[in-house]
Design an enzyme around this catalytic site. Sequence first.
Site, short mmCIF file in Angstrom:
data_model
loop_
_atom_site.label_atom_id
_atom_site.label_comp_id
_atom_site.label_asym_id
_atom_site.label_seq_id
_atom_site.Cartn_x
_atom_site.Cartn_y
_atom_site.Cartn_z
N GLY A 291 -21.90 30.05 30.05
CA GLY A 291 -22.06 31.25 29.24
C GLY A 291 -22.79 32.38 29.93
O GLY A 291 -23.16 33.37 29.29
N GLU A 333 -21.60 24.49 33.33
CA GLU A 333 -20.18 24.82 33.19
C GLU A 333 -19.93 26.32 33.30
O GLU A 333 -19.50 26.96 32.33
CB GLU A 333 -19.66 24.30 31.84
CG GLU A 333 -19.74 22.80 31.68
CD GLU A 333 -19.44 22.34 30.26
OE1 GLU A 333 -19.21 23.22 29.39
OE2 GLU A 333 -19.43 21.13 30.01
N PRO A 334 -20.16 26.95 34.44
CA PRO A 334 -19.84 28.37 34.58
C PRO A 334 -18.33 28.59 34.67
O PRO A 334 -17.62 27.83 35.33
CB PRO A 334 -20.52 28.76 35.89
CG PRO A 334 -20.53 27.48 36.68
CD PRO A 334 -20.71 26.37 35.68
N TYR A 400 -13.60 41.13 20.38
CA TYR A 400 -15.05 41.04 20.48
C TYR A 400 -15.74 42.39 20.64
O TYR A 400 -16.93 42.43 20.96
CB TYR A 400 -15.45 40.21 21.72
CG TYR A 400 -14.77 38.87 21.85
CD1 TYR A 400 -14.74 37.96 20.80
CD2 TYR A 400 -14.16 38.51 23.04
CE1 TYR A 400 -14.12 36.74 20.94
CE2 TYR A 400 -13.54 37.28 23.19
CZ TYR A 400 -13.52 36.40 22.13
OH TYR A 400 -12.90 35.18 22.27
N CYS A 427 2.04 48.61 19.18
CA CYS A 427 2.04 49.28 17.88
C CYS A 427 0.81 48.87 17.07
O CYS A 427 0.92 48.26 15.99
CB CYS A 427 3.33 48.95 17.13
SG CYS A 427 4.77 49.72 17.87
N GLU A 428 -0.35 49.16 17.59
CA GLU A 428 -1.62 48.89 16.94
C GLU A 428 -2.59 50.00 17.33
O GLU A 428 -2.76 50.29 18.52
CB GLU A 428 -2.22 47.55 17.39
CG GLU A 428 -1.43 46.32 17.01
CD GLU A 428 -1.61 45.92 15.56
OE1 GLU A 428 -2.56 46.41 14.91
OE2 GLU A 428 -0.77 45.14 15.07
N TYR A 457 -10.70 35.24 30.58
CA TYR A 457 -10.26 35.38 29.20
C TYR A 457 -9.31 36.55 28.97
O TYR A 457 -9.09 36.93 27.82
CB TYR A 457 -11.47 35.48 28.24
CG TYR A 457 -12.39 34.30 28.38
CD1 TYR A 457 -12.01 33.05 27.88
CD2 TYR A 457 -13.61 34.41 29.04
CE1 TYR A 457 -12.84 31.95 28.03
CE2 TYR A 457 -14.43 33.32 29.20
CZ TYR A 457 -14.04 32.09 28.69
OH TYR A 457 -14.85 30.99 28.85
#
Length: 500
Positions: A291, A333-334, A400, A427-428, A457
């Site tokens: 994280g 866990e990077p 986010y 279309c948003e 991500y």
Amino acid sequence: MTTNPSITSGAASPLAPDWLAVPADLNALHKPLWAGGVARNNSGELTIDGLAVSELQREFGTPLFVLSESDFRARARAFSDAFNDAFADICGGVDVYYAGKSFLCTAVVRWVEEEGLRLDTASGGELAVAARAGIPGADVALHGNNKSDAEIHRALDMKLGRIVIDSLAELDRVAKIADARGETAKVMLRLTPGVHAHTHEFIATAHEDQKFGLSMAGDSTEQAGLSAAEEAVAAASGYPGIELLGLHCHIGSQIFEPDGFALAAEKLLDFLAAMQAKYSIVLPELDLGGGYGIAYTPVDTPRPAAEIAQAMAAVVRSKCEQLGITAPRISIEPGRAIVGSTTFTLYEVGTLKTVRVDAPAAGTDVSGAPGEHSGKNVTYPRRYVSVDGGMSDNPRPVLYDADYSAILASRATAAAPQLSRVVGKHCESGDIVVRDVYLPEDVAAGDLLAVPGTGAYCWALSSNYNYLARPGVVAVRDGSARLIVRGETEEDLLNRDMGA
């Protein structure tokens, strides 16, 4: 509504967020945002390991994820070296698991293995990538709050080094499957230590009110007085098909402050010592998750791997001495911290338009004198720069509220800065790639923009919304580029359509 004449090209826009400064040089690269090897050539074009972005566009098209293999390997080594050095006198070193959910393909798995790291997966599909790449199962972990029987069987087929258990029901299910196969599953228990991580709610994962992990709070199970975490430890020792390796936690993602990591480590070590005293169960391993944040904008200040390692080692060393216990083997866990900054996304500019936005008047003009429209509502310009990708290749801003940066990549410029919003072609109205950035006034259709920090991500969360094909991923090393993930074609999309 009036127009404010005191806001001119180059002045800070009242529409910009407080953290966004007007760049002194629109051609400059803020190094923490970029992979090593990214620079501008003599003509002002962005390059990576000497390859100009125009060359990459000609060969591979846009949008395109451009990843520096050398930078990935260097960041992986930095975590491994820093944590092994910091924990050498505590537990002999650290096991570094690359969090594959951030970005995974067979080439990345091979880089991970070659640099001495292990691999963390979160689904059967990610296990399939690991198997295709040939990494030993002993170096692979499997996460997930709702693992299927098929995924559990695959984990046992591959002889995984650890399955991270997320609930009491899952512990029972894994134990029964392993026992029926006449095998032993090596497991860790994921606990929720109740630590609040300073990050977006959707990526904070160690508080009680969410789907992950076994609660450490008391009276949370059917056994009065026992937390779910303690009940799981006690139950695991009674299953013949379970080898309990230790404890795991993960407090969230994109975290800069060290306090949450330290508090989580202390809580898990307290729990580990309590289980040893109460049940005579010695848990030899402790995974403190990942994280660690990266720079997405110039105001982000990520900590170097060595600084993170030394801070965590000091906590573990001190707490184990206080508790009088032998330190467990530590793992981390990077994912984002390794791959995030290795990559930028290359886009081609299409439509541009400027709108006027109502906002309170500026109190002074650019010279510092009182503005003639002080105290009134006036309008200010915001330019929309549309690119040939969008939320289908980077949904993080809409998911986010993630902030990114962007630069003009195809050439240098002497133009003044203009507050801009980089948007996609979907279309948003929420299809925003970079919410606020100063780009040159002379940006035009056909120019190339580069958005740094898109290694984690972005491809992993990409979609085919509006039937856009997902971009390819190009790895660059020593002046040459090769596809490591082929971009999709319309034929790929239509091949899955079974017709009437």
